[in-house]
Design an enzyme around this catalytic site. Structure first.
Site, PDB file in Angstrom:
ATOM      1  N   THR A 210       7.811 -25.042   1.256  1.00 23.84           N
ATOM      2  CA  THR A 210       7.526 -25.955   2.371  1.00 23.84           C
ATOM      3  C   THR A 210       6.195 -26.672   2.131  1.00 23.84           C
ATOM      4  O   THR A 210       6.070 -27.872   2.389  1.00 23.84           O
ATOM      5  CB  THR A 210       7.465 -25.189   3.711  1.00 23.84           C
ATOM      6  OG1 THR A 210       8.596 -24.331   3.799  1.00 23.84           O
ATOM      7  CG2 THR A 210       7.469 -26.126   4.889  1.00 23.84           C
ATOM      8  N   GLU A 228      -2.130 -23.027   2.787  1.00 18.86           N
ATOM      9  CA  GLU A 228      -2.318 -21.615   2.460  1.00 18.86           C
ATOM     10  C   GLU A 228      -0.929 -21.045   2.221  1.00 18.86           C
ATOM     11  O   GLU A 228      -0.148 -20.893   3.165  1.00 18.86           O
ATOM     12  CB  GLU A 228      -3.027 -20.892   3.605  1.00 18.86           C
ATOM     13  CG  GLU A 228      -4.365 -21.544   3.889  1.00 18.86           C
ATOM     14  CD  GLU A 228      -5.395 -20.578   4.441  1.00 18.86           C
ATOM     15  OE1 GLU A 228      -6.578 -20.807   4.208  1.00 18.86           O
ATOM     16  OE2 GLU A 228      -5.004 -19.601   5.106  1.00 18.86           O
ATOM     17  N   CYS A 262       0.799 -12.192   2.987  1.00 17.00           N
ATOM     18  CA  CYS A 262       0.566 -13.106   1.864  1.00 17.00           C
ATOM     19  C   CYS A 262      -0.202 -12.377   0.769  1.00 17.00           C
ATOM     20  O   CYS A 262      -0.035 -12.655  -0.410  1.00 17.00           O
ATOM     21  CB  CYS A 262      -0.185 -14.337   2.325  1.00 17.00           C
ATOM     22  SG  CYS A 262      -1.686 -13.970   3.225  1.00 17.00           S
TER      23      CYS A 262
HETATM   24  P1  NAD Z   1       7.793 -21.234   5.889  1.00 19.40           P
HETATM   25  O1  NAD Z   1       7.315 -22.161   4.832  1.00 19.40           O
HETATM   26  O2  NAD Z   1       9.250 -20.957   5.960  1.00 19.40           O
HETATM   27  O3  NAD Z   1       7.402 -21.786   7.341  1.00 19.40           O
HETATM   28  C1  NAD Z   1       6.059 -22.043   7.719  1.00 19.40           C
HETATM   29  C2  NAD Z   1       6.039 -23.049   8.845  1.00 19.40           C
HETATM   30  O4  NAD Z   1       6.476 -24.325   8.380  1.00 19.40           O
HETATM   31  C3  NAD Z   1       6.941 -22.699  10.032  1.00 19.40           C
HETATM   32  O5  NAD Z   1       6.241 -22.981  11.220  1.00 19.40           O
HETATM   33  C4  NAD Z   1       8.115 -23.652   9.854  1.00 19.40           C
HETATM   34  O6  NAD Z   1       8.783 -23.954  11.043  1.00 19.40           O
HETATM   35  C5  NAD Z   1       7.428 -24.873   9.276  1.00 19.40           C
HETATM   36  N1  NAD Z   1       8.280 -25.799   8.514  1.00 19.40           N
HETATM   37  C6  NAD Z   1       9.395 -25.515   7.793  1.00 19.40           C
HETATM   38  N2  NAD Z   1       9.862 -26.652   7.204  1.00 19.40           N
HETATM   39  C7  NAD Z   1       9.022 -27.655   7.546  1.00 19.40           C
HETATM   40  C8  NAD Z   1       8.943 -29.047   7.228  1.00 19.40           C
HETATM   41  N3  NAD Z   1       9.852 -29.633   6.444  1.00 19.40           N
HETATM   42  N4  NAD Z   1       7.930 -29.768   7.735  1.00 19.40           N
HETATM   43  C9  NAD Z   1       6.986 -29.180   8.505  1.00 19.40           C
HETATM   44  N5  NAD Z   1       7.002 -27.884   8.855  1.00 19.40           N
HETATM   45  C10 NAD Z   1       8.001 -27.123   8.375  1.00 19.40           C
HETATM   46  O7  NAD Z   1       6.958 -19.889   5.729  1.00 19.40           O
HETATM   47  P2  NAD Z   1       7.063 -18.530   6.584  1.00 19.40           P
HETATM   48  O8  NAD Z   1       8.334 -17.825   6.241  1.00 19.40           O
HETATM   49  O9  NAD Z   1       6.762 -18.800   8.016  1.00 19.40           O
HETATM   50  O10 NAD Z   1       5.834 -17.704   6.015  1.00 19.40           O
HETATM   51  C11 NAD Z   1       5.888 -16.893   4.894  1.00 19.40           C
HETATM   52  C12 NAD Z   1       5.102 -17.511   3.747  1.00 19.40           C
HETATM   53  O11 NAD Z   1       3.785 -17.796   4.174  1.00 19.40           O
HETATM   54  C13 NAD Z   1       4.950 -16.571   2.566  1.00 19.40           C
HETATM   55  O12 NAD Z   1       5.142 -17.300   1.369  1.00 19.40           O
HETATM   56  C14 NAD Z   1       3.496 -16.099   2.688  1.00 19.40           C
HETATM   57  O13 NAD Z   1       2.939 -15.679   1.473  1.00 19.40           O
HETATM   58  C15 NAD Z   1       2.851 -17.320   3.225  1.00 19.40           C
HETATM   59  N6  NAD Z   1       1.582 -16.988   3.880  1.00 19.40           N
HETATM   60  C16 NAD Z   1       0.408 -17.361   3.285  1.00 19.40           C
HETATM   61  C17 NAD Z   1      -0.819 -17.021   3.864  1.00 19.40           C
HETATM   62  C18 NAD Z   1      -2.116 -17.408   3.202  1.00 19.40           C
HETATM   63  O14 NAD Z   1      -3.148 -17.244   3.831  1.00 19.40           O
HETATM   64  N7  NAD Z   1      -2.141 -17.901   1.978  1.00 19.40           N
HETATM   65  C19 NAD Z   1      -0.832 -16.311   5.064  1.00 19.40           C
HETATM   66  C20 NAD Z   1       0.374 -15.941   5.656  1.00 19.40           C
HETATM   67  C21 NAD Z   1       1.577 -16.295   5.050  1.00 19.40           C
END
Ligand code: NAD
Length: 455
Positions: A210, A228, A262
Site C-alpha cells: 500500500t 512507515e 512491525c
Molecule cells: P495495510 O497497508 O493493509 O493498510 C494500512 C492502511 O492503509 C489502512 O488504514 C487501509 O485502510 C489503508 N489503505 C489500504 N489501501 C489504501 C489505498 N489504496 N489508499 C489509501 N489508503 C489505503 O496495512 P495493515 O495490514 O493495516 O498493517 C500491517 C502492516 O503495517 C505490516 O506490514 C506492518 O509491518 C506495517 N506496520 C509498520 C509500522 C512501522 O512503524 N514501520 C508499524 C505498524 C505496522
C-alpha cells in the site's frame, strides 16, 4: 461497514463508512478550521493534549477491552499498549515547546542583520494508520501533528475502527475542535478518497504494497510523504550467550502481539556452536505460552487479526517444508471459530524460503545456524527491508561492531521489539521513508521557514 471479532467471528458493530463526498466535506471543514488551531499558543494546544492524556488514563479498561475484541490482542497486551501511549504523550508534552521554538541562528549588530528559523505547521495532514498497534502508530503521528498546529484527518485501519472512534471521542472531550481532529472511517477506498484531497502531508503506516501505491500517487504533488512500512527483522545470537536468557527474550520478541508487530523478530540466526541448545530452549519457552481467548488474563498469544494472513502463514510453512526445513512446533491454523494459527518454529531454514524473506506478520519464526559473525551480518542484510535488527552477546564491543554493519533504522544489543519515544523510529529500503518519535519526529510535522531580518 461490519466489524467482526477475529477471535470468535462475532459481529461487534456496524458503522457508517465515509464515501468520497463525506471525505471531501471533512477535508473542507479541516481546512477552514486549521488556521485558528495554529493561531492558539502552543501552551494551549499542549493543554488539550494533557487533557487527552487524562481521558485516556480514565478509560483504560474500556479502551483495552475494545482493542482486544476488535483485533484479537491479548487483554494484558492491549492494556500495555494503552498505558504505553501515556509515556509517549509525556515525551511530547515535555519536549514539544522547546523543539518548536523559533531559533535565532545568526546575529550581526553592526549590519543589523538577524537570521531566524521558525517551525510552521504543514497545514492539513492525512494520517492513514494500521491496526496492529493503533494507539502507538496513530499517536506517533496525530499527537505531535496537532501540537505543531496541524489539522489531522485520521483514518484508522478498518480493523481498528472502534479504537479510532474512541480516540476521536477522547480528543473531543479534551477540547480539540471537531474539525481539527477528524476521524475518516472506511476501508482502502476511503483512504484513497482521502488522498485525493489537496492535503499538505501524508503520514502512512501500513504494508509496503500500500505504501508503494501511495508514494506513486503522491509523487507529483510535492507534499511531504512519510511511510512507515513492514519489516523482516533479524536477530543474531552469538556463541558467548546464556542460551536460555537469549531464547526467552527472542521468543517474546517473535511472539508478543501474536507476532503482528512491525518490529517483531521475524528471523533468527544462531552461531552454530550454540544452535542446538538455543533451539531446545526456544521451543521450550514457546510451549509455555498460553494461546486462547484474548480476554483471558492468562493469554499470551491471541488471534490473527486479518483472515487472509492465515493463508500467508500456511503458504510460508508449506514452502519451507518443501525446501527442507524442519518443523519443531505448530505449523498450521487451529480449528476453532475465528482466525487462529499455532505458534510455529522452523529450523534448517535458508534464504531460498519465503519464511526468511517475506514479512510473516504472525506467530511463526525461522531459526538458521550460521558459521560466524560475518555470515550472520550477510544474512541479516540480505533483505528488502530494514526496520530493526538485534544482536545477543555478552561482549558489547563485538555486538556494537556487528550492529554498525547492519543496514536498519534501529539496532538493539541484548534487547529487541522495543520502541522509545526519545529515539527516532524509521526504516530503510522497503521499511519506509521519514520518521516518527524523538524531537525529529516533532519537527517532521512542520516546515522550517527562513527569516532574513535587516533592521
Ligand atoms: P495495510 O497497508 O493493509 O493498510 C494500512 C492502511 O492503509 C489502512 O488504514 C487501509 O485502510 C489503508 N489503505 C489500504 N489501501 C489504501 C489505498 N489504496 N489508499 C489509501 N489508503 C489505503 O496495512 P495493515 O495490514 O493495516 O498493517 C500491517 C502492516 O503495517 C505490516 O506490514 C506492518 O509491518 C506495517 N506496520 C509498520 C509500522 C512501522 O512503524 N514501520 C508499524 C505498524 C505496522
Amino acid at each position: 461497514m461490519k466489524i467482526h471479532n477475529p477471535a470468535t467471528g462475532a459481529l461487534l458493530a456496524d458503522v457508517a463508512a465515509d464515501n468520497a463526498k463525506a471525505v471531501r466535506a471533512k477535508y473542507d471543514r479541516a481546512r477552514a478550521a486549521q488556521p485558528r488551531w495554529a493561531a492558539r499558543p502552543i501552551a494551549r494546544r499542549l493543554a488539550t493534549i494533557r487533557a487527552f492524556r487524562t481521558e485516556l488514563v480514565g478509560r483504560i479498561e474500556t479502551l483495552a477491552r475494545t482493542l482486544s475484541e476488535e483485533v484479537g490482542k491479548p487483554i494484558r497486551q492491549a492494556r500495555n499498549e494503552v498505558n504505553g501511549l501515556t509515556g509517549r504523550l509525556d515525551f511530547f508534552l515535555a519536549e514539544s515547546a522547546r523543539t518548536l521554538r523559533d531559533e535565532r541562528v545568526f546575529e550581526n549588530r553592526e549590519q543589523k542583520l538577524e537570521e531566524r528559523i521558525s517551525h510552521e505547521p504543514l497545514g492539513v495532514i492525512a494520517n492513514i494508520s494500521a491496526w496492529n498497534y493503533p494507539y502507538f502508530v496513530g499517536g506517533n503521528v496525530f499527537i505531535p501533528a496537532l501540537v505543531a498546529g496541524n489539522a489531522v484527518l485520521y483514518k484508522p485501519s478498518e480493523f481498528a475502527t472502534l479504537t479510532g472512534l474512541h480516540i476521536a471521542d477522547m480528543m473531543r472531550a479534551a477540547g480539540v475542535p471537531d474539525d481539527v481532529f477528524v476521524p475518516v472511517i472506511g476501508e482502502g477506498a476511503t483512504g484513497a478518497a482521502l488522498l485525493r484531497q489537496p492535503v499538505d502531508g501524508v503520514f502512512f503506516t501500513g504494508s509496503y504494497a500500500t505504501g508503494a501505491k501511495i508514494a506513486a500517487s503522491a509523487g507529483r504533488r510535492m507534499i511531504k510523504v512519510q511511510l512507515e512500512l513492514g519489516g523482516k527483522d533479524p536477530a543474531y545470537v552469538t556463541d558467548d550467550v546464556d542460551v536460555r536468557t537469549a531464547a526467552a527474550a527472542l521468543a517474546d520478541g517473535a511472539f508478543y502481539n501474536t507476532g503482528q508487530s512491525c518490529c517483531s523478530v521475524e528471523r533468527i540466526y544462531v552461531h552454530e556452536a550454540v544452535h542446538d541448545a538455543f533451539v531446545a530452549a526456544f521451543v521450550d519457552e514457546v510451549k509455555g505460552y498460553a494461546q486462547g481467548d484474548p480476554l483471558d488474563e492468562k493469554t499470551y498469544i491471541g488471534a490473527i487479526t486479518r483472515k487472509p494472513q492465515l493463508g500467508v502463514l500456511r503458504r510460508q510453512v508449506a514452502d519451507a517444508l518443501k525446501k527442507g526445513a524442519t518443523l519443531q512446533l505448530g505449523g498450521a491454523p487451529i480449528r476453532r471459530k475465528g482466525n487462529w494459527f499455532a505458534p510455529t518454529v522452523l529450523t534448517d531454514v535458508d534464504h531460498s524460503m519465503a519464511v526468511m524473506r517475506e514479512e510473516s506478520f504472525g506467530p511463526i519464526i525461522g531459526i538458521q545456524a550460521v558459521a560466524d559473525d560475518d555470515a550472520a551480518v550477510d544474512q541479516m542484510n540480505d533483505t528488502e527491508y530494514g526496520l530493526t535488527a538485534a544482536v545477543y552477546s555478552t561482549d558489547e564491543k563485538r555486538a556494537r561492531k556487528l550492529l554498525a554493519r547492519v543496514n536498519a533504522g534501529t539496532v538493539y544489543w541484548n534487547c529487541c521489539d522495543r520502541v522509545s519515544p526519545r529515539l527516532p523510529w524509521s526504516g530503510v529500503k522497503h521499511s519506509g521513508i521519514g520518521l516518527t518519535l524523538s524531537t525529529y519526529g516533532i519537527q517532521t510535522f512542520t516546515r522550517p521557514k527562513a527569516w532574513h531580518l535587516k533592521g
